[in-house]
Scaffold this motif. Structure first.
Motif, PDB file in Angstrom:
ATOM      1  N   GLY A   1       6.930  38.153  68.019  1.00 58.28           N
ATOM      2  CA  GLY A   1       7.935  37.939  69.190  1.00 58.28           C
ATOM      3  C   GLY A   1       8.195  39.281  69.610  1.00 58.28           C
ATOM      4  N   SER A   2       7.963  40.342  68.946  1.00 56.89           N
ATOM      5  CA  SER A   2       8.696  41.602  69.308  1.00 56.89           C
ATOM      6  C   SER A   2       8.020  42.607  70.026  1.00 56.89           C
ATOM      7  CB  SER A   2       9.340  42.368  67.918  1.00 56.89           C
ATOM      8  OG  SER A   2       8.974  41.598  66.791  1.00 56.89           O
TER       9      SER A   2
ATOM     10  N   TYR B   1       1.527  49.559  73.572  1.00 57.71           N
ATOM     11  CA  TYR B   1       0.239  49.383  73.812  1.00 57.71           C
ATOM     12  C   TYR B   1      -0.195  50.997  74.103  1.00 57.71           C
ATOM     13  CZ  TYR B   1       0.520  44.384  73.373  1.00 57.71           C
ATOM     14  OH  TYR B   1       0.691  43.021  72.850  1.00 57.71           O
ATOM     15  N   ALA B   2       0.607  51.715  74.628  1.00 60.39           N
ATOM     16  CA  ALA B   2       0.025  53.154  75.075  1.00 60.39           C
ATOM     17  C   ALA B   2      -0.070  53.772  73.794  1.00 60.39           C
ATOM     18  CB  ALA B   2       1.392  53.843  75.824  1.00 60.39           C
ATOM     19  N   ALA B   3       0.482  53.317  72.388  1.00 56.82           N
ATOM     20  CA  ALA B   3       0.333  54.155  71.231  1.00 56.82           C
ATOM     21  C   ALA B   3      -1.095  54.001  70.806  1.00 56.82           C
ATOM     22  CB  ALA B   3       1.342  53.646  70.056  1.00 56.82           C
ATOM     23  N   LEU B   4      -1.927  52.772  71.212  1.00 58.21           N
ATOM     24  CA  LEU B   4      -3.288  52.925  70.620  1.00 58.21           C
ATOM     25  C   LEU B   4      -4.238  53.669  71.454  1.00 58.21           C
ATOM     26  CD1 LEU B   4      -3.315  48.931  70.973  1.00 58.21           C
ATOM     27  CD2 LEU B   4      -2.752  50.215  69.149  1.00 58.21           C
ATOM     28  N   SER B   5      -3.907  55.200  71.234  1.00 63.56           N
ATOM     29  CA  SER B   5      -4.366  56.101  71.873  1.00 63.56           C
ATOM     30  C   SER B   5      -5.507  56.935  71.104  1.00 63.56           C
ATOM     31  CB  SER B   5      -3.626  57.162  72.681  1.00 63.56           C
ATOM     32  OG  SER B   5      -2.720  57.473  71.443  1.00 63.56           O
ATOM     33  N   SER B   6      -5.509  56.812  69.861  1.00 61.89           N
ATOM     34  CA  SER B   6      -6.563  57.726  68.902  1.00 61.89           C
ATOM     35  C   SER B   6      -7.908  57.053  69.521  1.00 61.89           C
ATOM     36  CB  SER B   6      -6.326  57.376  67.458  1.00 61.89           C
ATOM     37  OG  SER B   6      -6.699  56.134  67.120  1.00 61.89           O
TER      38      SER B   6
ATOM     39  N   ASN C   1     -13.666  49.519  60.258  1.00 54.74           N
ATOM     40  CA  ASN C   1     -13.477  50.171  58.959  1.00 54.74           C
ATOM     41  C   ASN C   1     -13.079  51.554  59.356  1.00 54.74           C
ATOM     42  OD1 ASN C   1     -14.262  47.995  57.107  1.00 54.74           O
ATOM     43  ND2 ASN C   1     -16.333  48.624  57.332  1.00 54.74           N
ATOM     44  N   LEU C   2     -13.455  52.106  60.448  1.00 49.23           N
ATOM     45  CA  LEU C   2     -13.150  53.525  60.711  1.00 49.23           C
ATOM     46  C   LEU C   2     -11.541  53.579  61.123  1.00 49.23           C
ATOM     47  CD1 LEU C   2     -15.810  55.138  63.284  1.00 49.23           C
ATOM     48  CD2 LEU C   2     -15.347  55.634  60.960  1.00 49.23           C
ATOM     49  N   PHE C   3     -11.209  52.611  61.859  1.00 50.13           N
ATOM     50  CA  PHE C   3      -9.871  52.412  62.156  1.00 50.13           C
ATOM     51  C   PHE C   3      -9.057  52.152  61.061  1.00 50.13           C
ATOM     52  CE2 PHE C   3      -6.523  49.090  62.433  1.00 50.13           C
ATOM     53  CZ  PHE C   3      -5.515  49.670  63.676  1.00 50.13           C
ATOM     54  N   TYR C   4      -9.519  51.298  60.266  1.00 52.95           N
ATOM     55  CA  TYR C   4      -8.805  51.003  58.850  1.00 52.95           C
ATOM     56  C   TYR C   4      -8.377  52.152  57.851  1.00 52.95           C
ATOM     57  CZ  TYR C   4      -8.061  48.444  54.490  1.00 52.95           C
ATOM     58  OH  TYR C   4      -7.585  47.879  53.453  1.00 52.95           O
ATOM     59  N   ASP C   5      -9.376  52.965  57.872  1.00 51.37           N
ATOM     60  CA  ASP C   5      -9.380  54.217  57.146  1.00 51.37           C
ATOM     61  C   ASP C   5      -8.633  55.532  57.595  1.00 51.37           C
ATOM     62  OD1 ASP C   5     -10.903  53.071  54.896  1.00 51.37           O
ATOM     63  OD2 ASP C   5     -12.728  54.199  55.297  1.00 51.37           O
ATOM     64  N   ASN C   6      -8.387  55.116  58.814  1.00 54.80           N
ATOM     65  CA  ASN C   6      -7.777  56.318  59.646  1.00 54.80           C
ATOM     66  C   ASN C   6      -6.384  56.196  60.219  1.00 54.80           C
ATOM     67  OD1 ASN C   6      -9.610  58.908  59.717  1.00 54.80           O
ATOM     68  ND2 ASN C   6     -10.764  57.063  60.083  1.00 54.80           N
ATOM     69  N   ILE C   7      -6.216  54.913  60.325  1.00 54.09           N
ATOM     70  CA  ILE C   7      -4.954  54.652  61.147  1.00 54.09           C
ATOM     71  C   ILE C   7      -4.058  53.486  60.131  1.00 54.09           C
ATOM     72  CG2 ILE C   7      -3.856  53.713  63.193  1.00 54.09           C
ATOM     73  CD1 ILE C   7      -5.581  55.944  63.842  1.00 54.09           C
ATOM     74  N   PRO C   8      -2.823  54.032  59.748  1.00 53.49           N
ATOM     75  CA  PRO C   8      -2.028  53.075  59.113  1.00 53.49           C
ATOM     76  C   PRO C   8      -1.315  51.958  59.824  1.00 53.49           C
ATOM     77  CG  PRO C   8      -0.894  55.245  59.408  1.00 53.49           C
ATOM     78  CD  PRO C   8      -2.173  55.169  59.921  1.00 53.49           C
ATOM     79  N   VAL C   9      -1.444  50.704  59.531  1.00 51.81           N
ATOM     80  CA  VAL C   9      -0.951  49.768  60.198  1.00 51.81           C
ATOM     81  C   VAL C   9       0.195  49.100  59.792  1.00 51.81           C
ATOM     82  CG1 VAL C   9      -1.349  47.299  61.120  1.00 51.81           C
ATOM     83  CG2 VAL C   9      -3.116  48.957  60.716  1.00 51.81           C
ATOM     84  N   LEU C  10       0.530  48.805  58.550  1.00 49.24           N
ATOM     85  CA  LEU C  10       1.940  48.407  57.991  1.00 49.24           C
ATOM     86  C   LEU C  10       2.512  49.270  57.723  1.00 49.24           C
ATOM     87  CD1 LEU C  10       0.262  45.894  55.361  1.00 49.24           C
ATOM     88  CD2 LEU C  10       1.345  45.393  57.446  1.00 49.24           C
ATOM     89  N   LYS C  11       2.219  50.615  57.511  1.00 51.07           N
ATOM     90  CA  LYS C  11       2.962  51.889  57.271  1.00 51.07           C
ATOM     91  C   LYS C  11       3.031  52.618  58.675  1.00 51.07           C
ATOM     92  CE  LYS C  11       2.816  51.787  52.342  1.00 51.07           C
ATOM     93  NZ  LYS C  11       2.461  52.337  51.010  1.00 51.07           N
ATOM     94  N   ALA C  12       2.960  52.142  59.899  1.00 47.31           N
ATOM     95  CA  ALA C  12       2.881  52.820  60.980  1.00 47.31           C
ATOM     96  C   ALA C  12       4.466  53.265  61.303  1.00 47.31           C
ATOM     97  CB  ALA C  12       2.387  51.720  62.148  1.00 47.31           C
ATOM     98  N   GLU C  13       4.564  54.357  61.964  1.00 51.72           N
ATOM     99  CA  GLU C  13       5.794  54.948  62.227  1.00 51.72           C
ATOM    100  C   GLU C  13       6.210  54.015  63.420  1.00 51.72           C
ATOM    101  OE1 GLU C  13       6.393  59.092  62.007  1.00 51.72           O
ATOM    102  OE2 GLU C  13       4.839  59.159  60.336  1.00 51.72           O
TER     103      GLU C  13
ATOM    104  N   ASN D   1       3.512  46.979  65.783  1.00 48.09           N
ATOM    105  CA  ASN D   1       3.397  45.712  66.237  1.00 48.09           C
ATOM    106  C   ASN D   1       1.971  45.641  67.138  1.00 48.09           C
ATOM    107  OD1 ASN D   1       5.542  44.838  65.019  1.00 48.09           O
ATOM    108  ND2 ASN D   1       6.849  44.688  67.034  1.00 48.09           N
ATOM    109  N   ALA D   2       1.651  46.817  68.004  1.00 47.07           N
ATOM    110  CA  ALA D   2       0.774  47.045  68.705  1.00 47.07           C
ATOM    111  C   ALA D   2      -0.530  47.013  67.847  1.00 47.07           C
ATOM    112  CB  ALA D   2       0.784  48.312  69.625  1.00 47.07           C
ATOM    113  N   ARG D   3      -0.416  47.748  66.725  1.00 47.88           N
ATOM    114  CA  ARG D   3      -1.432  47.745  65.975  1.00 47.88           C
ATOM    115  C   ARG D   3      -1.808  46.536  65.094  1.00 47.88           C
ATOM    116  NH1 ARG D   3      -0.247  53.776  63.148  1.00 47.88           N
ATOM    117  NH2 ARG D   3      -0.974  54.987  65.256  1.00 47.88           N
ATOM    118  N   LEU D   4      -0.807  45.750  64.677  1.00 49.77           N
ATOM    119  CA  LEU D   4      -1.130  44.394  64.012  1.00 49.77           C
ATOM    120  C   LEU D   4      -1.800  43.366  65.339  1.00 49.77           C
ATOM    121  CD1 LEU D   4       2.336  43.987  62.350  1.00 49.77           C
ATOM    122  CD2 LEU D   4       0.003  43.995  61.125  1.00 49.77           C
TER     123      LEU D   4
END
Length: 700
Positions: A603-604, A608-613, A654-666, A672-675
């Motif tokens: 719900g939170s 989305y602008a952070a999805l910029s990599s 897989n590329l995303f998975y190896d390079n971008i933290p999701v659960l430990k995102a800052e 939430n955007a990554r989730l």
RNA sequence: GGGUCCGUGGCGCAGACUGGACAGCGCGUUGGCCUUCUAAGUCAAUGGUCGAGGGUUCGAAUCCCUCCGGGCCCGCCA
């Protein structure tokens, strides 16, 4: 590939790709780009240009779509680079929604970049609201019959037939996703000479192959077989002895091969004797070569089951004229003689039971099982076809047979160019001199039957039957049904070869679908146990079934159908990249993240602008293309496009998975955007796999 | 022999219908990355006259022609 089917055939497949989409952010982006180009062209005085064509740049850093100015430059004698900059500058003045950036680049390109904030949000909304139906769309409800598999009920489904099944099943799923009212039909060819031959051989064993019969008595438990032996790598086209003892279609396959072998040897011997007395040495040598081949087949068969083989051989040896008896059996079956019906129907039912078991295991089902005897033979359908064609003036009678003069039909209706016919089409024999009909004649009757139930027909049939399928269309023209012929498509595919030789049902030389599946699941089990020892036995079994079967399905669906496949175990059972397990693994990883995230984040707010990599952008853009990929696969009838898309998506994830933290995102909103992105990927991977008939496990 | 489909690095494939920016990917080989969401993953290196030759085009793996090699078909089989 794109060359396998003519444009005419593709039109028959309909313009599904142009149908309106429900949620399709990429199509909206494309429309917006086109609008920008048009507006810019108007501003710059390039008026009255035709439809704007946009391409996907070769490199993602060049944007998501581009417009090339070379053609325009040629027409207006202007510099392409200069035009590109003018268009880019003009486009910047326009209001944009999903387009973020417009830039001139290279020698004459205008590149368009998505604005990731708006675009990612649009995508995630679409996927989230449509879920499992993201990628599919509303069609016009046109009824399409997909006839596939339709293997003769005289041997188990071998790996070549499996290719047919998998392609046909994927086509059905894709067409259904594209909004077609799809019906999957299996044509049971129970009237042919081959079935009679198998039944004739069977009659020498005193019947009794169904459950409760002598062979069923030695039924093996599937589980025992699982751990039976380490590998089946050395088994090549020699059948599967264990299966032959407990699975009816395998046993019938053995009976059929033994019968055809015994009859061939006997016939060849007789012919050789006759040729010898006539002094035709050259022909004698030729026949002896054939005989040698069949003698080799006989020892192969005998090694598998001497008792059964010998009984069939003895029976045929003591018969006066086995070939005549087989023909007689067919004649009696066509005229619905109860004893013939009992024998042949029993055999067919048993074979089909085996097919159902095999196909059920890989998730392939049918809406209709069409008995040739009922649709074309006993109801007089084929006879009527012969009569109607005889009345058309295109047939002639030769030595008591009725023959369709295909060449005359081609000339009369101008089909030469339409079907790309460059040489004479051989005449088609419609009826034998004993009054029985031939396969293609019955297929004409079947086709008429199908047209009463659908607007379009897709026949998935191997390339070997190219000529008879053409003759079928020609016959429709002769019947005054030329328009129907346009709505009938022969979807052909190439054969699966074995490394040394061609598969042959008559010789009993084939690798069965069952053994491939068993081996695939067996190998998957070893793999799962090694990689995930923490999982319980039960779950490992379940996963290995899904993974092994997925691997086989993917291997058969991902190769363009007009390419021949040479069978090797490693090729058909692959667990690395470009395989179903690779895609399933990406899906399981996505699931794992979602499980660990729990449900509280939904719900939170999300940034989305952070999805910029480049990893996130690439993933978002690729996800957004899924609806168009489905539309395109449906339009061009190419399941392999879905396979390729799924593989690319897994790869990007897989590329995303190896390079971008999701659960430990800052940051909460970034997380939430990554989730959302991970969840969207999970859904699309699952949808894509579903179109391939591959299950998506949550853990591996 | 005629027709048809295919021919892309050592191997297996995508790209061709709808021509565009240095031809992508996997396997293999060599060398890196697991106290961070599953290493069935990932990074780097290696490797291609897109079968050959002409033509069309501002531009050809892609369209046209010829040739070479392979699959398939040319039954009173299916």
């Amino acid at each position: 590939m794109g060359k396998g089917f003519s444009e005419r055939e593709r039109r028959g497949a309909d313009r599904i790709g142009r149908t309106a989409f429900m949620g399709n952010p990429f199509a909206e982006f494309r429309d917006e780009c086109a609008r920008l180009v048009k507006a810019a062209l108007d501003r710059e005085g390039f008026s009255g240009e035709e439809e704007v064509r946009l391409e996907v740049p070769s490199d993602p850093s060049l944007g998501e779509l581009s417009f090339s100015t070379f053609a325009l430059a040629k027409r207006t004698k202007a510099n392409p680079r200069a035009i590109a900059s003018r268009i880019a500058a003009a486009a910047k003045e326009e209001t944009k929604r999903l387009v973020g950036r417009v830039e001139a680049a290279g020698a004459g390109y205008v590149n368009f970049y998505v604005g990731i904030e708006a675009f990612a949000e649009a995508l995630i909304r679409s996927v989230g609201s449509e879920g499992a139906s993201f990628g599919s769309f509303q069609g016009n409800g046109e009824r399409v019959i997909v006839e596939h598999t339709s293997v003769n009920p005289i041997h188990p489904i071998h790996i070549g037939g499996a290719r047919n099944s998998v392609i046909g099943d994927c086509l059905s799923r894709i067409l259904r996703a594209a909004g077609k009212d799809v019906r999957r039909h299996f044509y049971i060819d129970d009237v042919g000479l081959q079935v009679s031959q198998a039944a004739y051989g069977l009659s020498m064993l005193g019947g009794g192959i169904t459950a409760g019969g002598e062979h069923a008595g030695r039924r093996l438990d599937h589980k025992d077989e699982y751990e039976d032996e380490e590998g089946m790598g050395d088994k090549r086209g020699t059948g599967d002895a264990a299966k032959e003892r407990h699975k009816g279609d395998h046993f019938i396959g053995f009976v059929y091969a033994s019968t055809s072998c015994a009859i061939n040897i006997r016939t060849l011997k007789a012919r050789i004797e006759r040729l010898k007395t006539e002094g035709k040495d050259e022909e004698v040598r030729e026949e002896i070569r054939k005989l040698d081949d069949w003698v080799a087949v006989s020892s192969e068969l005998r090694e598998r089951n001497a008792e059964t083989f010998d009984r069939i051989l003895d029976g045929i040896s003591s018969s006066e004229d086995p070939e005549r008896e087989v023909a007689e059996l067919l004649r009696r079956y066509e005229s619905k003689d109860p004893k013939a019906v009992g024998l042949i129907r029993g055999l067919c039912e048993t074979a089909i039971e085996g097919f159902r078991e095999t196909l059920g295991r890989v998730g392939i089902g049918f809406d209709s099982w069409d008995w040739e005897s009922e649709i074309a033979s006993w109801n007089g359908g084929a006879r009527e076809v012969v009569e109607r064609l005889s009345g058309s003036g295109f047939t002639r009678v030769e030595d008591g047979t009725v023959v369709l003069d295909c060449e005359a039909v081609v000339e009369r209706f101008g089909l030469r160019e339409k079907y790309g016919i460059k040489t004479d089409v051989p005449p088609l024999t419609l009826m034998r001199s004993d009054g029985t009909t031939l396969y293609t004649t019955r297929d004409i009757a079947y086709t008429l039957w199908k047209f009463q139930r659908a607007e379009k027909i897709v026949n998935v049939i191997s390339i070997e039957q190219k000529l008879p399928q053409l003759q079928l269309k020609i016959a429709l023209h002769a019947l005054g049904m030329g328009e129907d012929a346009e709505r009938l498509m022969h979807y052909s595919y190439e054969l699966v070869h074995l490394p040394g030789y061609k598969m042959s049902g008559r010789r009993g030389r084939y690798v069965t679908f069952d053994e491939v599946l068993d081996e695939a699941v067996h190998r998957a089990y070893r793999e799962v146990s090694e990689r995930s020892p923490h999982l319980g036995e039960e779950e490992r079994r379940k996963i290995s079934e899904v993974v092994g079967i997925g691997a086989v399905r993917y291997a058969l669906a991902s190769v363009a159908p007009q390419k021949p496949i040479t069978f090797t175990w490693d090729r058909v059972i692959n667990f690395e990249q470009n395989s179903a397990p690779f895609i399933q693994y990406a899906h399981a990883r996505a699931c794992n993240i979602m499980v660990k995230a729990g449900g509280g984040w939904k719900g939170s707010g999300a940034d989305y602008a952070a999805l910029s990599s480049r990893y996130e952008r690439g993933l978002v853009v690729l996800l957004s293309k899924f609806p168009e990929v489905v539309g395109e696969a449906a339009r061009s009838l190419r399941p392999e496009e879905i396979a390729e898309y799924a593989n690319e998506l897994a790869s990007k994830f897989n590329l995303f998975y190896d390079n971008i933290p999701v659960l430990k995102a800052e940051g909460e909103n970034v997380r939430n955007a990554r989730l959302h992105l991970v969840d969207s990927t999970r859904i699309v991977l699952s949808n894509a796999l579903a179109l391939l008939g591959v299950k998506a496990p949550e853990r591996m």
